[in-house]
Motif scaffolding. Structure first.
Motif, PDB file in Angstrom:
ATOM      1  N   SER A  58      -9.026 -31.500 -32.549  1.00 18.37           N
ATOM      2  CA  SER A  58      -9.523 -30.829 -31.351  1.00 18.37           C
ATOM      3  C   SER A  58     -10.612 -29.836 -31.731  1.00 18.37           C
ATOM      4  N   LEU A  59     -11.686 -29.827 -30.973  1.00 19.49           N
ATOM      5  CA  LEU A  59     -12.793 -28.904 -31.199  1.00 19.49           C
ATOM      6  C   LEU A  59     -12.432 -27.537 -30.635  1.00 19.49           C
ATOM      7  N   VAL A  60     -12.581 -26.493 -31.445  1.00 22.27           N
ATOM      8  CA  VAL A  60     -12.337 -25.117 -31.008  1.00 22.27           C
ATOM      9  C   VAL A  60     -13.550 -24.267 -31.360  1.00 22.27           C
ATOM     10  N   ASN A  61     -13.660 -23.108 -30.704  1.00 22.93           N
ATOM     11  CA  ASN A  61     -14.788 -22.207 -30.958  1.00 22.93           C
ATOM     12  C   ASN A  61     -14.541 -21.252 -32.111  1.00 22.93           C
ATOM     13  N   SER A  62     -13.257 -20.992 -32.432  1.00 25.81           N
ATOM     14  CA  SER A  62     -12.940 -20.079 -33.526  1.00 25.81           C
ATOM     15  C   SER A  62     -11.573 -20.424 -34.093  1.00 25.81           C
ATOM     16  N   ASN A  63     -11.333 -19.971 -35.317  1.00 23.65           N
ATOM     17  CA  ASN A  63     -10.055 -20.177 -36.007  1.00 23.65           C
ATOM     18  C   ASN A  63      -9.688 -21.649 -36.171  1.00 23.65           C
ATOM     19  N   GLY A  64     -10.670 -22.502 -36.415  1.00 25.66           N
ATOM     20  CA  GLY A  64     -10.401 -23.911 -36.656  1.00 25.66           C
ATOM     21  C   GLY A  64      -9.783 -24.123 -38.028  1.00 25.66           C
ATOM     22  N   ASP A  65      -8.969 -25.155 -38.152  1.00 27.14           N
ATOM     23  CA  ASP A  65      -8.395 -25.502 -39.454  1.00 27.14           C
ATOM     24  C   ASP A  65      -9.497 -25.973 -40.402  1.00 27.14           C
ATOM     25  N   LEU A  66     -10.466 -26.679 -39.860  1.00 25.90           N
ATOM     26  CA  LEU A  66     -11.628 -27.134 -40.628  1.00 25.90           C
ATOM     27  C   LEU A  66     -12.861 -26.468 -40.034  1.00 25.90           C
ATOM     28  N   VAL A  67     -13.705 -25.911 -40.888  1.00 25.56           N
ATOM     29  CA  VAL A  67     -14.878 -25.191 -40.403  1.00 25.56           C
ATOM     30  C   VAL A  67     -16.123 -25.756 -41.081  1.00 25.56           C
ATOM     31  N   TYR A  68     -17.109 -26.092 -40.255  1.00 27.45           N
ATOM     32  CA  TYR A  68     -18.410 -26.546 -40.737  1.00 27.45           C
ATOM     33  C   TYR A  68     -19.435 -25.497 -40.341  1.00 27.45           C
ATOM     34  N   GLU A  69     -20.252 -25.081 -41.302  1.00 23.22           N
ATOM     35  CA  GLU A  69     -21.337 -24.160 -40.999  1.00 23.22           C
ATOM     36  C   GLU A  69     -22.473 -24.416 -41.970  1.00 23.22           C
ATOM     37  N   GLY A  70     -23.630 -23.882 -41.643  1.00 23.73           N
ATOM     38  CA  GLY A  70     -24.768 -24.064 -42.533  1.00 23.73           C
ATOM     39  C   GLY A  70     -26.065 -23.835 -41.811  1.00 23.73           C
ATOM     40  N   GLU A  71     -27.122 -24.411 -42.356  1.00 22.37           N
ATOM     41  CA  GLU A  71     -28.444 -24.228 -41.782  1.00 22.37           C
ATOM     42  C   GLU A  71     -29.324 -25.438 -42.094  1.00 22.37           C
ATOM     43  N   ILE A  72     -30.297 -25.624 -41.221  1.00 18.22           N
ATOM     44  CA  ILE A  72     -31.324 -26.639 -41.455  1.00 18.22           C
ATOM     45  C   ILE A  72     -32.355 -25.989 -42.368  1.00 18.22           C
ATOM     46  N   THR A  73     -32.540 -26.559 -43.535  1.00 20.28           N
ATOM     47  CA  THR A  73     -33.419 -25.926 -44.530  1.00 20.28           C
ATOM     48  C   THR A  73     -34.773 -26.615 -44.658  1.00 20.28           C
ATOM     49  N   GLU A  74     -34.886 -27.826 -44.122  1.00 20.62           N
ATOM     50  CA  GLU A  74     -36.163 -28.530 -44.245  1.00 20.62           C
ATOM     51  C   GLU A  74     -36.384 -29.450 -43.063  1.00 20.62           C
ATOM     52  N   TYR A  75     -37.585 -29.386 -42.518  1.00 17.46           N
ATOM     53  CA  TYR A  75     -38.095 -30.319 -41.521  1.00 17.46           C
ATOM     54  C   TYR A  75     -39.534 -30.536 -41.943  1.00 17.46           C
ATOM     55  N   ARG A  76     -39.793 -31.693 -42.555  1.00 15.92           N
ATOM     56  CA  ARG A  76     -41.099 -31.890 -43.196  1.00 15.92           C
ATOM     57  C   ARG A  76     -41.642 -33.273 -42.863  1.00 15.92           C
ATOM     58  N   ILE A  77     -42.925 -33.320 -42.580  1.00 11.68           N
ATOM     59  CA  ILE A  77     -43.637 -34.580 -42.386  1.00 11.68           C
ATOM     60  C   ILE A  77     -44.632 -34.702 -43.531  1.00 11.68           C
ATOM     61  N   SER A  78     -44.540 -35.819 -44.251  1.00 12.27           N
ATOM     62  CA  SER A  78     -45.431 -35.995 -45.401  1.00 12.27           C
ATOM     63  C   SER A  78     -45.860 -37.452 -45.510  1.00 12.27           C
ATOM     64  N   PRO A  79     -47.063 -37.693 -46.040  1.00 11.28           N
ATOM     65  CA  PRO A  79     -47.505 -39.074 -46.248  1.00 11.28           C
ATOM     66  C   PRO A  79     -46.734 -39.698 -47.416  1.00 11.28           C
ATOM     67  N   THR A  80     -46.388 -40.978 -47.283  1.00 11.70           N
ATOM     68  CA  THR A  80     -45.685 -41.661 -48.372  1.00 11.70           C
ATOM     69  C   THR A  80     -46.570 -42.685 -49.061  1.00 11.70           C
ATOM     70  N   THR A  81     -47.478 -43.283 -48.317  1.00 11.10           N
ATOM     71  CA  THR A  81     -48.426 -44.231 -48.912  1.00 11.10           C
ATOM     72  C   THR A  81     -49.803 -43.971 -48.308  1.00 11.10           C
ATOM     73  N   ALA A  82     -50.832 -44.297 -49.059  1.00 12.50           N
ATOM     74  CA  ALA A  82     -52.205 -44.048 -48.605  1.00 12.50           C
ATOM     75  C   ALA A  82     -52.982 -45.352 -48.516  1.00 12.50           C
TER      76      ALA A  82
END
Length: 167
Positions: free
Chosen positions: A70-94
């Motif tokens: 069950s999804l809860v807002n606080s005091n979950g038995d399992l907790v996932y947290e973090g941050e998005i550290t990269e959003y990048r657009i780059s050429p791979t072939t020319a």
């Protein structure tokens, strides 16, 4: 007919009692009954509006759909947290004209997972995936939606596998 009913009852009983709690996704939730996914901040240099909200919801949806937690807002038995550290657009072939023949969108997230029921399962890990598209196309509209959806599908499944499926 009488023996058939006994055999049928025996087969059904054996099937239900020997299988026990089994998950087709391979998830091992142990004694956990609840989970929470804290908001993933977007700390990437290139900010895509709404990406943080969409990723948080995608991870919540995947865990909800693949477990009986069950999804809860606080005091979950399992907790996932973090941050998005990269959003990048780059050429791979020319091309011969020094223009991009193919571009790649890469998204990386750093995840901290806490299992309050089994602390040895806690981890902090970075997950990354990409989407390639033609260099002549712009990453807008449905092209961008498709790219992000495909990346999120892979990232959330990788996080799920690392935390609950132990793959």
């Amino acid at each position: 007919m009488k023996y058939f009913n006994y055999i049928l009852l025996l087969v059904i009983s054996t099937t239900f009692f020997t299988c026990g709690p089994y998950s087709f996704t391979g998830a091992e939730t142990g004694d956990a009954k609840t989970f929470q996914v804290n908001y993933f901040q977007n700390n990437a240099i290139l900010i895509e509006p709404g990406l943080d909200r969409d990723f948080t919801l995608a991870l919540q949806d995947l865990i909800t759909n693949q477990t009986n937690l069950s999804l809860v807002n606080s005091n979950g038995d399992l907790v996932y947290e973090g941050e998005i550290t990269e959003y990048r657009i780059s050429p791979t072939t020319a091309t011969a004209n020094n223009t991009a023949a193919q571009n790649r969108l890469t998204i990386r997230v750093n995840v901290r997972f806490y299992n309050k029921k089994k602390e040895e399962d806690d981890f902090e890990q970075s997950f990354s995936f990409y989407y390639d598209y033609a260099g002549s196309q712009q990453l807008v509209g449905s092209q961008k939606d498709t790219a992000i959806a495909e990346i999120f599908e892979r990232l959330t499944q990788d996080i799920f596998n690392a935390s609950l499926a132990k793959w």
